[in-house]
Structures are given as C-alpha cells and as structure tokens.
Design an enzyme around this catalytic site. Sequence first.
Site, PDB file in Angstrom:
ATOM      1  N   ASP A 445       0.864  -1.171   0.000  1.00 56.81           N
ATOM      2  CA  ASP A 445       0.000   0.000   0.000  1.00 56.81           C
ATOM      3  C   ASP A 445       0.911   1.234   0.000  1.00 56.81           C
ATOM      4  O   ASP A 445       2.025   1.185   0.529  1.00 56.81           O
ATOM      5  CB  ASP A 445      -0.889  -0.008   1.244  1.00 56.81           C
ATOM      6  CG  ASP A 445      -1.745   1.240   1.334  1.00 56.81           C
ATOM      7  OD1 ASP A 445      -2.508   1.497   0.394  1.00 56.81           O
ATOM      8  OD2 ASP A 445      -1.627   1.962   2.340  1.00 56.81           O
ATOM      9  N   ASP A 650      -1.283  -1.071   6.504  1.00 63.86           N
ATOM     10  CA  ASP A 650      -1.301  -0.572   7.881  1.00 63.86           C
ATOM     11  C   ASP A 650      -2.260  -1.341   8.776  1.00 63.86           C
ATOM     12  O   ASP A 650      -2.390  -1.045   9.945  1.00 63.86           O
ATOM     13  CB  ASP A 650      -1.628   0.921   7.920  1.00 63.86           C
ATOM     14  CG  ASP A 650      -3.006   1.232   7.341  1.00 63.86           C
ATOM     15  OD1 ASP A 650      -3.778   0.284   7.095  1.00 63.86           O
ATOM     16  OD2 ASP A 650      -3.309   2.416   7.133  1.00 63.86           O
ATOM     17  N   ASP A 654      -6.527  -1.460   4.945  1.00 63.06           N
ATOM     18  CA  ASP A 654      -6.080  -2.496   4.018  1.00 63.06           C
ATOM     19  C   ASP A 654      -6.498  -3.892   4.472  1.00 63.06           C
ATOM     20  O   ASP A 654      -6.046  -4.884   3.902  1.00 63.06           O
ATOM     21  CB  ASP A 654      -4.548  -2.466   3.890  1.00 63.06           C
ATOM     22  CG  ASP A 654      -4.051  -1.139   3.356  1.00 63.06           C
ATOM     23  OD1 ASP A 654      -4.608  -0.668   2.363  1.00 63.06           O
ATOM     24  OD2 ASP A 654      -3.130  -0.579   3.950  1.00 63.06           O
TER      25      ASP A 654
END
Length: 757
Positions: A445, A650, A654
């Site tokens: 991410d 995190d 996500d």
Amino acid sequence: MTPSAPSPLHADLDPQTGELALTYDEAGMTAREADARAARLAGAIEADGTCACLVRVERSGGRSCGSCAERFAARMRAEPGVTDARASFHSGVLRVDYREGETSPEHLATTVRRLGVPTRDDEPDAAADGASWRREASFVVVAFVGLVGGLVAEWQGWTAVSWALYAVSYGFGGWYGARAGLDSLRHRTVDIDLLMILAALGALAIGAPFEGAMLLFLFSLSNTLQHVAIGRSRRAIEALMELRPDAAVIERNGAWVEVSVGEVRVGDVFRVGPGARMPLDGVVTSGRSEVDQASITGESVPVTKSVGDEVFGGTTVGGGALDVRVTKTADESAIARMIAMVEDAQSQKAETQRLIDRFEQPYALGVIAMTAVAIALPILGWGEAFEPAFYRAMTLMVAASPCALVISTPAAVLSAIAAAAKSGVLFKGGVTVEEAAKVRAVAFDKTGTLTAGETRLTDVVALGTLGEDELVALAAAVQARSEHHLARATVREAAARGLTVGAAEGFAAVAGRGVEAAVGGALVRIGNPAHSAGRRVENLDAALAEVERLRGQARTAVVVTETTASGERAVGVMAFADVLRPSAREVVAQLHALGVEHVAMLTGDTSAVGEAMGAEAGVDAVYADLLPEAKVALVRELEARYGGVAMVGDGVNDAPALAAATLGIAMGGAGTDVALETADVVLMADDLGKIPYLLRLSRRTRRTLAVNIAISLGAIVVMVATILGAGLALPLAVVGHEGSTVLVSLNGLRLLRATSR
C-alpha cells in the site's frame, strides 16, 4: 465518525445496510483509538458471536506428544459450543474458538481438566522449568551409572549385582518414557516413548539387559537434550513476559503512590524514571527522554520521546524522566498482546508438522506390526531360532521409530518464531512461517506503508527578495491558525528549521482556495492558483510555471503572495507531498535480490501521483485509483499469476487485501490494535527493512526443515537396510537413532541466532 459529547463511546448498527456508526468523546479517546475500537467491534459482529481463548496447560508428553495433542484437540472440538481447538503440549498452550453464550473460558478450563489434562493459571515459571530439567538430567546420570556399573559387574561375573544395577538403569532411564507412553495410551494413541520401552523390555526378555539399559539411557539423554533445545526457543519467547513491571507509580489525590499495574485505569498518570521500564502504554504528558523500544519494535536505536508522543509498556527509559497518561490497561497493552499472540502462534502448527503428526500414529502402529512380522516370519518361514529373530526385530523397532522426524519441525519453527519476536516481527503461527517462504510477489500500500503517511513540505521556491527560511516563516505565521494538513506541514517545517514565526491578524480561510492574514502590515495570501484569479499579481506567471513543474512531480503546490501599498506580488511557491520512506527504495532492491519476481504499489491516489512515487521507489508496477474491493481483486490476480503474494499495509483500511493475500503483513503493530487482528505477520515498528528479513528467515526455516527431514528419514533407511543386510547390533542402532534426534534438534536451534540485529 463525528465527535460527540454525551458518552465516551456509542455504536449503532444498521441491520439493513450492515453499516456500523461510532460516536465518541474526543476528550477521552483519540481518533486512532476510536478506529481501532470500531474495527474490533466490526470483527466481533462479523464473527457472529465466535470468541477465542487461550488455556494454559501443563507441558507434558514425550517426543510424540504432537499426536496426543491432536487427539486431545479433537476431543475438545467435539464439546458443545466449540468451533475449533488447537493444542501444543510442547508449549503448554490450548487455543479454543467457541460460540459465546454456549460456553465460556471458565467452563472450557473445567472441561480440559475433566479430560485429564492439568491446567495452570500462572504464566510459565522459568525456575520450575529449570528444576524440571535438573531432575531429568539427574535421572540420566543415575541411568548411566547403573549402565556402566552393570556392565563392569557382568564382566566380573557378579550376576546379582549386575542385574541390580541394570534394574536401576532401567528404572531411571525409562521413568519419563514410561510415563509418557502411559499418557499416550490414556489419549488412545501409541507413541515413540512406548515403542522404546517395549524394545528395552524385549531386550531384557532375551537376556540382553545391557542393550536395553543402553537404549533407555541414550533415549532419556536425547530426550533431555531435546527439552533443552525446545526450552531455549520457548524461553526466548517467555522472556517477553519479564519485560512487564508488576507495579507503577501513579498520581492519586495529589500524591505519587505505587500500585499494581492491574489496578491502573485508563486516564491515570504514571511516572517513570531513568533506566526504568515503562509499566503500561500511554502518551507522554511531561518530560523528555530517549526510550529504548527494541523489546517491542526491534528498533536498535533509542527514540526520543516528549510531550504528546506514544510510549509502550516494557520499553526502557533513558536518561530522563517521563509522566505518562495511560491509554491502555495492562491486558490491552502492546506487550500483553505480543505475549498472547506469540503464545497463540505456538499452538498453530506448521503444515509440515501437522502432516507429520497425522502420519505419526499410523506409522507407529506400522512399526509394531513390522516388528511382529520380523519375529514371526523367520521363525515360521525358515525355522530360525526365536532369540536372534526377536533381537533383530527389537533392533528394527528402534531403528524405524521416527523420533528425529517428529522433533524436526517444532525445534526449527519455535526457534524461528522466537528469533523473529526478538527482532520485532510477530508470526501468527508455524503455518505463517512456511507461507512466507512461498512469497514470489509483494504488493505495498502506498500511504503510510511505502510513504510516511504524513504530508510534508518538500519544496520551497523563493521568487522575490525573500530567502527560503523567510518564506517558510511568513507562510507559517498565516497557516498557524489553520487546521488544514498542508498548513500543519508548514508549521512543522518552520519549527524543524528553528525559525521565529511572527503573529498574524485577521485570519480568514476561503473554502477550496486558500488562507490569508495580515503579517507585519502586509496581507499575505496562500493558496492554489484559483486563489489569485481575477486579481493583478506581479510575477504570477513565474509562480504558475513553478506550480506546473512541481505538479508534474506529483506535488501539491501553492502560491504565496504579499500585498503592500505598491500592490500584490507573488513571493514564492511551496510544494507538499507524502514523501517516500528513506528505506523504501533499498527495501524494494533487497526484495528483487531475494528473487521476488514482482513488487507492486497499490494506491487510491491518481495515476500521476502513483507513478511518480512508484518510480522513486523502484517498484515494478503501480496500480492507482483503487478502492478497497479493487485491491482485493488485484491481490487475487497477482496470486493467480505468481503464486505466493505478500500484501503490506497498515492493518486498518487495508484489512480486506491483507486477508486475501497469501501473507498479510501489517506495519506498526505496536500502536495499532487492528494490525494484531488482521494480518498474518505484524511488524511492531514502522520499519520496511524487516520485510526482507522475515522472508530470509522463513526461507532459511524451510531449508532447515528439509535438511532435518532428510536426516531423519535417511537415518531410518540406512539403519534398516544395515540391520537386514549386515546384522547391525542393537547398541549401534540406538546410537544412530538417538544421534539423529539430537542432530535435528540442534540444527533447528541454530535459527535462534537469526535475528535482524
């Protein structure tokens, strides 16, 4: 979520849409804490009332206690309200998933005891473990003395004395094996301990007491060495528990008093001095000091903490003193969650270990059947005498017993989990260690993972007579009154540069355009190009050219103008971005060097922003404009193309992609409840460098498992072939059997040294 005052926390669930709304009092809870609570509530709702608990049981069983544990877990799964159960007698941990309302942790503990397995309420006692090891070692010594004494007495022709000494060797050498064998029978299994006892008794029955005593001595010796090996990896994990102080000095009624950490409530303030360990998690309210967080996050360099910074229980204060407001109780602290998670990991066996456990019971029965055939066939088939046929069959039983095979996996996997925990990497079980070795693609991410997740002032372009520092100070004076994330970035940069920021008057914000205020008698405007539209601004074209240039680098740029009696003039341009972590490019390069075929960046930002950041990081592909469900679809697509995929995020927004990946890796788990719930691996610090480390460790563990299994099976094949082809003696089979067991234990133990520091 919208701040609200009536109650500290209130949740509403819409049964039609499934939407969960949370309102909270921001005076008593931060937005981050509220996010974590919301995620935990959502997870509990999705789990449909399913809860999990850990029951600590007495460590018991011999080498093959895996099969006993599996049989016991199966009996627990048959209990009302239990949806799943996993047990490890090596580690003394039972994890039970159950339906709330149908049973409870207390009832489950009672059920465990009813099934004949003792429970323990306390945490592991290192002193008790040491006493147990010394007792086993003393039994081994007595067995050896009896063995040697019996042999000497036999040479001297002292028959009665030799038999008495052999009896001592049998009693002390076979004590723990006999107990474990009987325990396995109670669990309706046949294990290796029982095979060894039967082989020793068989040797005694044909008048070979020395061989039987030697078998039991070496068996008990290697068992003790194996316990030392497993114990070292287990104690490395249990050392986490020693990090928690039992008491805290807190402020009560204007005085500082020492109380048990269990009595401390959220909102209390505790004081900790130089060199002391932090008792609980919290936020610094007073003081400044370096804090060694290596025990939690694996960071080798102490971190400076001051007012407003988050600290974790179990970390060590440097030369200063801190007052800290408690944000989590002892049971919810980062160190408590780490301990619970690692204990749980010990109950979740690697796939290789589960396969061996399933294979062990039929194999043990097969060994007994083979032994019976090896006795009967020579006697009935070609008229061999009973004694040599029986002796050879006992030798075959010893050689074919899978002691080394059974211990080959837990010795390595527990050592890997312990080594990773010391480096701030938490695996959620042995299966996760093996899954990490399969990773061939890594998806990051962007925000908060490859980047710092915090907007920063990256470029300052002065266009007039002002220098860069003067431009930043001027902008900070205006933006100090604003809550916009760009304004906060400017103020932070001014503070970092040590600039003196003047006072601003008449502050005003124009929605969607910018801010303005009077500083030193001049009107200063800061905003996007639209904020200057419709006015005559000197030097505006040069400013707009800089804006376009910076936008091409995926920056957000603003124009700073100053209006005096002579008119309005553009004095500078400032650009902002969520900057790449310093280690990101190096980590991507390390992943490529490790053989990772595809490194991708996933982001909800536009393609321009994503491509610019991806190029800087050196990733192979950038996937932009992604919603959470699109990230899940992309992870599955990568998995179909490359096989094992690791998703790094995190742990909050996500979560779906983390769950969909072969391996979900959550960053910053020391401060994020959700990270500990969603991912397969948790990095306790925001350190991307731990990702290559965990992949290397998992691959090294897989290689160690392969070597251990090869040694175990190879030793069995060689000894069986030698017994049948060359008549290998029982003592040599015993040495080969126990030697291979000790060898694989020590080989697995080598992984304890595989830390990232």
